[in-house]
Design an enzyme around this catalytic site. Structure first.
Site, mmCIF file in Angstrom:
data_model
loop_
_atom_site.group_PDB
_atom_site.id
_atom_site.type_symbol
_atom_site.label_atom_id
_atom_site.label_comp_id
_atom_site.label_asym_id
_atom_site.label_seq_id
_atom_site.Cartn_x
_atom_site.Cartn_y
_atom_site.Cartn_z
ATOM 1 N N ARG A 1 -4.914 3.260 -2.246
ATOM 2 C CA ARG A 1 -5.860 2.379 -2.942
ATOM 3 C C ARG A 1 -6.688 1.649 -1.897
ATOM 4 O O ARG A 1 -6.146 1.089 -0.950
ATOM 5 C CB ARG A 1 -5.098 1.371 -3.804
ATOM 6 C CG ARG A 1 -6.045 0.413 -4.491
ATOM 7 C CD ARG A 1 -5.315 -0.482 -5.435
ATOM 8 N NE ARG A 1 -4.614 -1.553 -4.757
ATOM 9 C CZ ARG A 1 -3.899 -2.479 -5.384
ATOM 10 N NH1 ARG A 1 -3.768 -2.434 -6.706
ATOM 11 N NH2 ARG A 1 -3.300 -3.440 -4.731
ATOM 12 N N ARG B 1 -2.046 -14.408 -14.284
ATOM 13 C CA ARG B 1 -0.704 -13.929 -13.964
ATOM 14 C C ARG B 1 0.064 -14.876 -13.053
ATOM 15 O O ARG B 1 1.256 -14.687 -12.808
ATOM 16 C CB ARG B 1 -0.755 -12.494 -13.415
ATOM 17 C CG ARG B 1 -1.424 -12.316 -12.075
ATOM 18 C CD ARG B 1 -1.748 -10.847 -11.804
ATOM 19 N NE ARG B 1 -0.945 -10.254 -10.748
ATOM 20 C CZ ARG B 1 -1.204 -9.079 -10.180
ATOM 21 N NH1 ARG B 1 -2.216 -8.334 -10.582
ATOM 22 N NH2 ARG B 1 -0.454 -8.602 -9.227
ATOM 23 N N GLU C 1 -7.527 -1.394 -14.856
ATOM 24 C CA GLU C 1 -6.850 -2.696 -14.924
ATOM 25 C C GLU C 1 -7.765 -3.759 -15.509
ATOM 26 O O GLU C 1 -7.432 -4.931 -15.562
ATOM 27 C CB GLU C 1 -6.298 -3.097 -13.552
ATOM 28 C CG GLU C 1 -7.244 -2.946 -12.393
ATOM 29 C CD GLU C 1 -6.573 -3.197 -11.040
ATOM 30 O OE1 GLU C 1 -5.470 -3.748 -10.986
ATOM 31 O OE2 GLU C 1 -7.197 -2.856 -10.020
ATOM 32 N N ASN D 1 -0.301 -4.888 -14.310
ATOM 33 C CA ASN D 1 -0.174 -6.278 -13.841
ATOM 34 C C ASN D 1 -1.471 -7.033 -14.118
ATOM 35 O O ASN D 1 -1.456 -8.179 -14.569
ATOM 36 C CB ASN D 1 0.139 -6.337 -12.356
ATOM 37 C CG ASN D 1 1.376 -5.534 -11.982
ATOM 38 O OD1 ASN D 1 2.143 -5.170 -12.851
ATOM 39 N ND2 ASN D 1 1.549 -5.256 -10.713
ATOM 40 N N HIS E 1 13.652 -11.988 -0.958
ATOM 41 C CA HIS E 1 13.946 -11.137 0.192
ATOM 42 C C HIS E 1 15.412 -10.716 0.211
ATOM 43 O O HIS E 1 15.735 -9.561 0.475
ATOM 44 C CB HIS E 1 13.677 -11.949 1.470
ATOM 45 C CG HIS E 1 12.950 -11.170 2.494
ATOM 46 N ND1 HIS E 1 11.984 -11.719 3.282
ATOM 47 C CD2 HIS E 1 13.040 -9.883 2.866
ATOM 48 C CE1 HIS E 1 11.510 -10.800 4.092
ATOM 49 N NE2 HIS E 1 12.135 -9.682 3.865
ATOM 50 N N ARG F 1 -0.775 0.051 -1.301
ATOM 51 C CA ARG F 1 -1.627 -1.154 -1.327
ATOM 52 C C ARG F 1 -2.106 -1.439 0.103
ATOM 53 O O ARG F 1 -1.431 -2.116 0.867
ATOM 54 C CB ARG F 1 -0.833 -2.353 -1.847
ATOM 55 C CG ARG F 1 -0.484 -2.305 -3.333
ATOM 56 C CD ARG F 1 0.332 -3.548 -3.718
ATOM 57 N NE ARG F 1 0.353 -3.825 -5.124
ATOM 58 C CZ ARG F 1 1.399 -3.575 -5.929
ATOM 59 N NH1 ARG F 1 2.489 -3.021 -5.441
ATOM 60 N NH2 ARG F 1 1.337 -3.896 -7.213
ATOM 61 N N CYS G 1 0.827 2.236 -12.310
ATOM 62 C CA CYS G 1 1.452 1.702 -11.096
ATOM 63 C C CYS G 1 1.748 0.210 -11.212
ATOM 64 O O CYS G 1 2.169 -0.411 -10.238
ATOM 65 C CB CYS G 1 0.595 2.004 -9.871
ATOM 66 S SG CYS G 1 -1.090 1.397 -10.026
HETATM 67 C C1 PEP Z 1 -1.765 -3.860 -11.132
HETATM 68 O O1 PEP Z 1 -2.657 -4.676 -11.305
HETATM 69 O O2 PEP Z 1 -1.006 -3.453 -12.041
HETATM 70 C C2 PEP Z 1 -1.509 -3.325 -9.790
HETATM 71 C C3 PEP Z 1 -0.635 -2.350 -9.591
HETATM 72 O O3 PEP Z 1 -2.185 -3.871 -8.750
HETATM 73 P P1 PEP Z 1 -1.802 -5.273 -8.035
HETATM 74 O O4 PEP Z 1 -0.468 -5.701 -8.580
HETATM 75 O O5 PEP Z 1 -1.779 -4.946 -6.577
HETATM 76 O O6 PEP Z 1 -2.928 -6.145 -8.446
HETATM 77 MG MG MG Z 2 -4.177 -4.985 -9.797
#
Ligand code: PEP
Ligand code: MG
Length: 571
Positions: free
Chosen positions: A333, A466, A432, A455, A190, A297, A503
């Site tokens: 989204r 992750r 994804e 991601n 933060h 998001r 993204c």
């Molecule tokens: C992703 O998975 O790259 C993404 C942008 O979505 P999130 O990080 O919200 O899962």
């Molecule tokens: Mg994602």
């Protein structure tokens, strides 16, 4: 005596000033109370209301000085003070365990702090900072203590402290506070995020900065590389002045790009857009000159609320964002709940592998009432701006068909009710999951656009959770397998005349950008403060040369080789 320390670059720029060490206040307290229960409870209520008075004052100050977006951080904190579940838990501890108000408060809030800290999502992790900040404030009142004031400085200073809370950041007198250094934190903490918003240089995560630097030392911090110079020699000081001047000139040049479109050096047009998590983030998006929103998001709307947000609440949030963005595109989204993102008011079955479980579109299709409400709110808002709808975690064509059918059905329903809906709304998917990337040629015939979510795409392609630090080494954006998948998606889309964005965090990685440009990516979506430096980088890149670079990268066999190759080619 050390003359140089290294921390984590938190917020760019160079700052000069006297070190102002914020010493820790002793917040120790007794666990068990010797007071009657009702007195302990009234101590609690008194401290809660004093904390609220403080927060209202800070909120107003921040609203006047920094605008409503930063002020809303304190709305979230005020809500914590009124959280009925939290207050109930604190009181139970006072009544049943005979704890003091202090220990009851700390026990109750540490439950939420741990919960939020374990979440993978940066935005949710920051909720832990809010709980910590509020707990500290209430504790100070309970103990009758005062925070060391960082408001009444009268010379250029750099605050050096264990950690800095959002409310401390808000109280800083920026006329004299030129930067700050913290022992704790990382680039996504933060404190670092606030510093970037305020454009104040900051270094975080020094571990022991408060021990190594003395109050009154003259220090120079370079928030771009994490270096702290303590009482520098004249020669070092002169060098730092030069770097400072170069940085100021660089930033001024970036600001000049604010309302410019994004072009490469060989005149290819690129879209640079921003990721947001809540409507308030729009101000930042506009401030940094994004050309639109590439990822909104929406799940945070659900997660921040105590119950399911109503259609009206959602409509207001979407309409606000769309109106603020004018004719700029806004990709909303649909709900991506599940995995590490939970709804406290909607218990879902425990899953052994939540990231492979009932997440995102899978959840939406199994809970059609929730999904339909969201779609209806979105369609109602669609006449207020340039909205595009995006479904997360699409693995099969059937899922896309089902989700799209719900949009069509709700559109028809609204039209029958004589409620206006935009004539055409682009509908796209996040890529994804590897199955969607591998089948991109089929999807491309049906969707209006793709946005690659690296991601998740990386976690699913390399089978590396992750959130699991033990396998973090497998989290490899430059892995040739990822590059091949990205290329496959882009080729398939272009074949059908569709565009592709990204993204995930990879889209703002300055080393990855030349490669992504060469692979043919059309749109890059990222955190708002990255927009101008990325636009500046794009100007220097020749797309046709980057295509050659990308083609060669696709022939390499490891992530290390790819990274080394790009770095060597571009420096
Ligand atoms: C992703 O998975 O790259 C993404 C942008 O979505 P999130 O990080 O919200 O899962
Ligand atoms: Mg994602």
């Amino acid at each position: 005596m050390v003359s140089k320390l290294l921390g984590i670059a938190g917020s760019g720029g160079i700052a000069f000033g006297k070190a102002y060490i914020v010493s820790e206040v002793d917040l120790s307290f007794d666990t068990y109370s010797t007071l009657p229960v009702d007195q302990e409870i009234s101590r609690l209520h008194h401290a809660l209301s004093q904390a609220e008075t403080d927060l209202q004052k800070i909120r107003e100050k921040v609203r006047q000085e920094q605008g409503i977006a930063n002020a809303t951080i304190f709305d979230a904190q005020i809500l914590v003070l009124h959280d009925p579940e939290l207050i109930k838990t604190i009181k139970e501890k006072i009544i049943e365990d005979k704890y003091t108000a202090e220990s009851s408060l700390e026990e109750a809030t540490s439950f939420y702090i741990n919960l939020f800290e374990e979440m993978d999502d940066e935005y949710m992790r920051e909720r832990a900072a809010d709980f910590r900040d509020v707990t500290r404030r209430v504790l100070l009142h309970l103990l009758g203590l005062e925070e060391q004031s960082i408001q009444d400085m009268d010379e250029d200073s750099i605050i050096v402290t264990e950690d800095i809370t959002p409310s401390e950041t808000a109280q800083m007198n920026l006329k004299f506070v030129k930067g700050f250094v913290t022992n704790l934190g990382g680039t996504t903490s933060h404190s670092a995020i606030m510093a970037r918003t305020l454009e104040v240089p900051a270094i975080v995560g020094t571990k022991n900065g408060t021990n190594k630097i003395r109050h009154g030392d003259f220090i120079v911090i370079n928030g771009s590389n994490g270096e702290i110079h303590i009482n520098p020699t004249d020669a070092v000081y002169d060098d730092l002045i030069k770097t400072h001047e170069e940085y100021i000139a660089e930033k001024a040049a970036w600001r000049a790009l604010k309302d410019q479109p994004t072009w490469t050096s060989d005149q290819s047009k690129i879209e640079l857009v921003a990721n947001i998590g809540s409507p308030q983030d729009v101000n930042q998006v506009l401030h940094h000159g994004a050309e639109g929103i590439g990822l909104y998001r929406t799940e945070f709307l659900y997660m921040e609320s105590a119950t399911l947000p109503t259609e009206e609440e959602q409509f207001e949030a979407y309409r606000y964002v769309l109106e603020k963005m004018g004719d700029k595109p806004v990709i909303v989204r649909t709900i991506d709940i599940g995995g590490d993102k939970k709804l406290p008011y909607l218990p879902l079955p425990e899953e052994k592998n939540p990231f492979l479980g009932l997440r995102a579109i899978r959840f939406a299709l199994q809970e059609p009432a929730i999904f339909k409400t969201q779609i209806r709110a979105l369609l109602r808002a669609s006449t207020f701006g340039n909205v595009k709808i995006m479904f997360p975690m699409i693995a099969t064509l059937e899922e896309f068909h089902q989700a799209k059918a719900i949009v069509d059905q709700q559109k028809l329903k609204l039209q029958n009710e004589k409620i206006a809906v935009a004539e055409h709304i682009d509908i796209g998917i996040m890529v994804e999951i590897p199955s969607a990337a591998l089948l991109a040629n089929q999807f491309a015939k049906e969707v209006d656009f793709f946005s690659i979510g690296t991601n998740d795409l990386i976690q699913y392609t390399l089978a590396a959770d992750r959130m699991n630090e033990n396998v973090a080494y497998l989290y490899q954006p430059f892995h040739p397998a990822i590059l091949h998948l990205v290329k496959m998606v882009i080729n398939a889309a272009h074949q059908e005349g569709k565009w592709v964005g990204m993204c995930g965090e990879m889209a703002s990685d300055l080393t990855a950008i030349p490669l992504l440009l060469g692979l043919g990516l059309d749109e890059f979506s990222m955190n708002a403060p990255s927009i101008l430096p990325v636009r500046n980088l794009m100007k220097t890149l020749d797309k046709s040369k980057m295509e050659q670079l990308a083609n060669h990268a696709l022939t390499l066999s490891t992530a290390e080789e790819v990274k080394e190759f790009i770095t060597n080619q571009l420096t």
